[in-house]
Write a protein that holds these residues in place. Structure first.
Motif, PDB file in Angstrom:
ATOM      1  N   PHE A 166      14.874  53.268  31.837  1.00 49.79           N
ATOM      2  CA  PHE A 166      16.331  53.402  31.843  1.00 49.79           C
ATOM      3  C   PHE A 166      16.741  54.761  31.276  1.00 49.79           C
ATOM      4  O   PHE A 166      17.653  55.422  31.786  1.00 49.79           O
ATOM      5  CB  PHE A 166      16.975  52.278  31.027  1.00 49.79           C
ATOM      6  N   VAL A 167      16.047  55.168  30.199  1.00 51.00           N
ATOM      7  CA  VAL A 167      16.374  56.441  29.563  1.00 51.00           C
ATOM      8  C   VAL A 167      15.856  57.617  30.398  1.00 51.00           C
ATOM      9  O   VAL A 167      16.576  58.590  30.660  1.00 51.00           O
ATOM     10  CB  VAL A 167      15.781  56.490  28.137  1.00 51.00           C
ATOM     11  N   LEU A 168      14.606  57.532  30.844  1.00 48.36           N
ATOM     12  CA  LEU A 168      13.996  58.648  31.572  1.00 48.36           C
ATOM     13  C   LEU A 168      14.697  58.919  32.900  1.00 48.36           C
ATOM     14  O   LEU A 168      14.945  60.082  33.259  1.00 48.36           O
ATOM     15  CB  LEU A 168      12.511  58.355  31.824  1.00 48.36           C
ATOM     16  N   PHE A 169      15.032  57.860  33.641  1.00 51.22           N
ATOM     17  CA  PHE A 169      15.687  58.069  34.929  1.00 51.22           C
ATOM     18  C   PHE A 169      17.124  58.545  34.758  1.00 51.22           C
ATOM     19  O   PHE A 169      17.671  59.201  35.647  1.00 51.22           O
ATOM     20  CB  PHE A 169      15.646  56.789  35.767  1.00 51.22           C
TER      21      PHE A 169
ATOM     22  N   LEU B 142      21.305  55.897  23.787  1.00 52.28           N
ATOM     23  CA  LEU B 142      21.871  54.837  22.949  1.00 52.28           C
ATOM     24  C   LEU B 142      21.551  53.463  23.531  1.00 52.28           C
ATOM     25  O   LEU B 142      21.220  52.516  22.812  1.00 52.28           O
ATOM     26  CB  LEU B 142      23.378  55.024  22.814  1.00 52.28           C
ATOM     27  N   PHE B 143      21.629  53.356  24.863  1.00 53.59           N
ATOM     28  CA  PHE B 143      21.324  52.109  25.552  1.00 53.59           C
ATOM     29  C   PHE B 143      19.863  51.698  25.297  1.00 53.59           C
ATOM     30  O   PHE B 143      19.566  50.538  24.995  1.00 53.59           O
ATOM     31  CB  PHE B 143      21.573  52.293  27.049  1.00 53.59           C
ATOM     32  N   GLY B 144      18.947  52.669  25.402  1.00 52.75           N
ATOM     33  CA  GLY B 144      17.534  52.377  25.160  1.00 52.75           C
ATOM     34  C   GLY B 144      17.284  51.957  23.726  1.00 52.75           C
ATOM     35  O   GLY B 144      16.527  51.006  23.465  1.00 52.75           O
ATOM     36  N   ILE B 145      17.917  52.654  22.774  1.00 53.89           N
ATOM     37  CA  ILE B 145      17.750  52.305  21.359  1.00 53.89           C
ATOM     38  C   ILE B 145      18.271  50.898  21.089  1.00 53.89           C
ATOM     39  O   ILE B 145      17.666  50.126  20.331  1.00 53.89           O
ATOM     40  CB  ILE B 145      18.470  53.338  20.469  1.00 53.89           C
TER      41      ILE B 145
ATOM     42  N   ILE C 134      16.243  47.781  19.470  1.00 56.58           N
ATOM     43  CA  ILE C 134      16.723  47.068  18.287  1.00 56.58           C
ATOM     44  C   ILE C 134      16.847  45.574  18.577  1.00 56.58           C
ATOM     45  O   ILE C 134      16.493  44.729  17.745  1.00 56.58           O
ATOM     46  CB  ILE C 134      18.070  47.650  17.812  1.00 56.58           C
ATOM     47  N   THR C 135      17.350  45.228  19.768  1.00 57.60           N
ATOM     48  CA  THR C 135      17.536  43.818  20.120  1.00 57.60           C
ATOM     49  C   THR C 135      16.224  43.051  20.039  1.00 57.60           C
ATOM     50  O   THR C 135      16.142  41.983  19.421  1.00 57.60           O
ATOM     51  CB  THR C 135      18.112  43.686  21.544  1.00 57.60           C
ATOM     52  N   PHE C 136      15.176  43.590  20.667  1.00 60.46           N
ATOM     53  CA  PHE C 136      13.887  42.894  20.656  1.00 60.46           C
ATOM     54  C   PHE C 136      13.202  42.983  19.290  1.00 60.46           C
ATOM     55  O   PHE C 136      12.522  42.047  18.869  1.00 60.46           O
ATOM     56  CB  PHE C 136      12.962  43.479  21.727  1.00 60.46           C
TER      57      PHE C 136
END
Length: 646
Positions: free
Chosen positions: A376-379, A248-251, A255-257
């Protein structure tokens, strides 16, 4: 105190420059579109093969004129034209229209029919007999509008009509018998070039965006946040919950950028992208912003968002929980890392200008943010990988400084665009090459520790890593040196000013001193910019005319001129034609050249290549965009053979 005041003043100036850079987007995004098409009558159910009629109305704003379907295409502006844009149906006769006003137009010296305020069209259609069920019919309308002062570029729109096929007609329309057929790969239509995004262009741009996103991760204000953020998610109750929150953090970062890209795309628009890329004002602003970002990466100052905004986002991320807290956390990370990510976002938008398509900002920001969010997502999914990450340290500052040098080199491209369009003649090809050599040579020496920047400690010895990192920069600077002597630099020529007769070339100078002439290898040999004279000479010699509609700021134009035009097989065919080079984005004849391009090809894309019959002024063949040598030679052969066989 004085230094703090100066830094804040410079930050405000930089933000002002960025705002000025975006201002033209509001202007270019507002190209008028005064015609709206609506379907007023269409049957809900039809028989396959049966001829039926779809009625379309056009609402025309203001004093604009929409031209009759019966006008002669060679008489002036383009007539309105309907065609089948999907393979599931055929036109079953001529399109009829409401009564048009017919008058003599002194601007085009021809009798023309046009519609004002309103027009209606009846389109006879038959669906292919082997089809059934619900069918979406894509009717394409090609049209141009003019008023008493100006004509807008021709435009194409799709009109979608849905009908239900409930059976097959006993007496089907002959052309509708059968199903959807594939067009064989051997068939080619004259003017097969398209202004849509080419696969090569999209993939190249995606690579730029992805590399920018990964490069931003290596900067000092982003890299240390990776283990901190990942550790937050790994401590959540349950491994699956932590992974889900990391996703969710990665998505949220993507979305922000991407929202930034959507806003830019909405402002630019499809037609505005071409003007955006060619405007000397926009190119100057991009160059200034790239230089400002480069100096920031080189450590002269630090770009920061207002601390009130970052504090607010940080406070919200701490106060909120669950999904809302994660979203605020993602936005906070994006804001806090602004001083390091802004130069890379700017670089992606700079590449947008060379792409010239409205979709590029969206693609760029999706690619950039996906690369940026991926670790961030992979780690979070594989926390054991964190142990393999290198420690934060001085190497990150080295990467940051090197990226500053690269952005400084990129600014040369946009400075030369301004110089070419305005005709100053200050930034020649040798000058741009010399600037690149100096920048990359200094970058290589910096990596080797020959000198250091402020607040840096000079390395005691050169490590293997530093040596390997410096080699590409040093080798590239040496690779560029033959360009000072007039040699071609391959794909890099597309990012440099075009070769000119006035360029200072070491080889040319030596040849002139030795009596060998002034060097005939320049790309402009055999070309003229006088269209009418070329027509007269070509008609007298009995050869076709080759027109290169090009631009000073067009990267693909430089690539074609440097990599395709000099090939022997291409030169052999050029010798059989009269060559004309017409610039449409700068110079005293730019507007007239662009209008000629509208008239001949119906588009303003660059580059566009036309083979013309000088007697009838009829277009024999046309292509546009960057194309490989085999396809370009085939295009030339087709035009030459068509002219000889007329």
């Amino acid at each position: 105190m004085k230094n703090r005041f100066q830094m804040k003043l410079f930050q405000k100036i930089t933000v002002g420059i960025i705002a000025m850079m975006l201002f033209p987007l509001f202007v270019y995004g507002q190209i008028p579109d005064p015609v709206k098409f609506n379907v007023t009558e269409a049957p809900e159910q039809v028989l396959a093969g049966e001829v039926f009629t779809i009625s379309v109305e056009a609402s025309i704003e203001g004093d604009w004129h929409l031209y009759s379907v019966l006008n002669d295409p060679d008489a002036g502006p383009f007539p309105t034209e309907f065609s089948a844009n999907s393979p599931n149906f055929v036109f079953a006769g001529d399109v009829t229209e409401s009564e048009a006003d017919i008058e003599f137009d002194p601007n085009f010296e021809a009798e023309l029919g046009w519609h004002s305020s309103f027009a209606s069209f009846d389109i006879p259609i038959a669906i292919k007999t082997e089809l059934s069920g619900r069918q979406n019919l894509d009717i394409e309308v090609f049209y141009q509008v003019c008023d008493d002062r100006v004509c807008l570029p021709p435009k194409t729109k799709s009109i979608i009509v849905a009908v239900e096929v409930v059976g097959v007609s006993d007496n089907p329309y002959e052309a509708a018998i059968g199903g959807i057929e594939e067009v064989s790969s051997g068939e080619e239509v004259s003017g097969s070039g398209s202004s849509d995004l080419s696969k090569d262009g999209v993939f190249s741009f995606i690579w730029i965006a992805l590399l920018a996103g990964f490069a931003a991760l290596l900067t000092p204000c982003v890299f240390p946040m990776i283990p901190l953020t990942v550790s937050y998610f790994s401590k959540q109750s349950g491994e699956s919950k932590g992974v889900g929150q990391a996703l969710l953090f990665g998505i949220a970062i993507v979305i922000t950028f991407t929202i930034i890209g959507v806003i830019l795309a909405a402002l630019v628009g499809a037609n505005g992208a071409q003007n955006f890329a060619a405007s000397p004002f926009v190119n100057a602003m991009i160059a200034i912003v790239l230089i400002a970002f480069a100096l920031s990466l080189l450590g002269m100052y630090e770009l920061q968002l207002p601390h009130q905004l970052t504090n607010y986002l940080n406070r919200k991320s701490n106060e909120s929980s669950g999904i809302v807290g994660i979203i605020f956390m993602a936005v906070t990370i994006s804001a806090v890392s602004f001083s390091c990510t802004a130069p890379f976002v700017g670089a992606v938008f700079a590449a947008t200008a060379t792409g010239g398509e409205w979709i590029y900002p969206i693609i760029g920001m999706i690619g950039f943010s996906a690369a940026f969010a991926s670790p961030f997502v992979l780690f979070a999914m594989f926390p054991q990988w964190l142990e393999s990450l290198p420690k934060s340290g001085s190497w990150m500052n080295v990467v940051k400084v090197l990226l500053g040098f690269i952005e400084l080199a990129a600014a040369i491209k946009f400075i030369s665009n301004v110089d070419l369009v305005l005709g100053w003649g200050l930034v020649s090809r040798p000058f741009a090459i010399a600037a690149w050599i100096a920048i990359f040579l200094v970058a290589g020496l910096y990596v080797l520790g020959i000198f250091v920047l402020k607040h840096e400690k000079k390395p005691e010895y050169v490590t293997t890593g530093r040596l390997l990192l410096a080699l590409p920069f040093l080798l590239f600077s040496f690779y560029l040196m033959p360009g000072l002597m007039g040699a071609s630099l391959g794909i890099w020529d597309s990012w440099l000013p075009p070769k000119m007769q006035t360029d200072v070339s070491v080889v040319g100078t030596i040849a002139a001193m030795g009596g060998g002439g002034s060097g005939s290898s320049l790309t402009d040999d055999g070309w003229t910019e006088d269209y009418q004279t070329a027509l007269d000479e070509a008609e007298a010699e009995g050869i076709p005319v080759f027109i290169d509609f090009t631009g000073y700021t067009c990267t693909n134009c430089r690539a074609m001129e440097s990599n395709v035009f000099p090939l022997e097989e291409v030169r052999e065919r050029f010798d059989q034609m009269k060559l004309v080079k017409l610039y449409t984005d700068g110079g005293s004849d730019a507007q007239a050249n662009q209008q000629l391009q509208f008239r001949l090809t119906g588009n303003i894309a660059l580059p566009t290549y036309v083979i013309l019959d000088p007697g009838s002024k009829r277009v024999i063949a046309q292509e546009l965009g960057y194309i490989n040598s085999e396809k370009f030679v085939s295009f030339l052969d087709k035009g030459i053979n068509a002219y000889k066989s007329k």
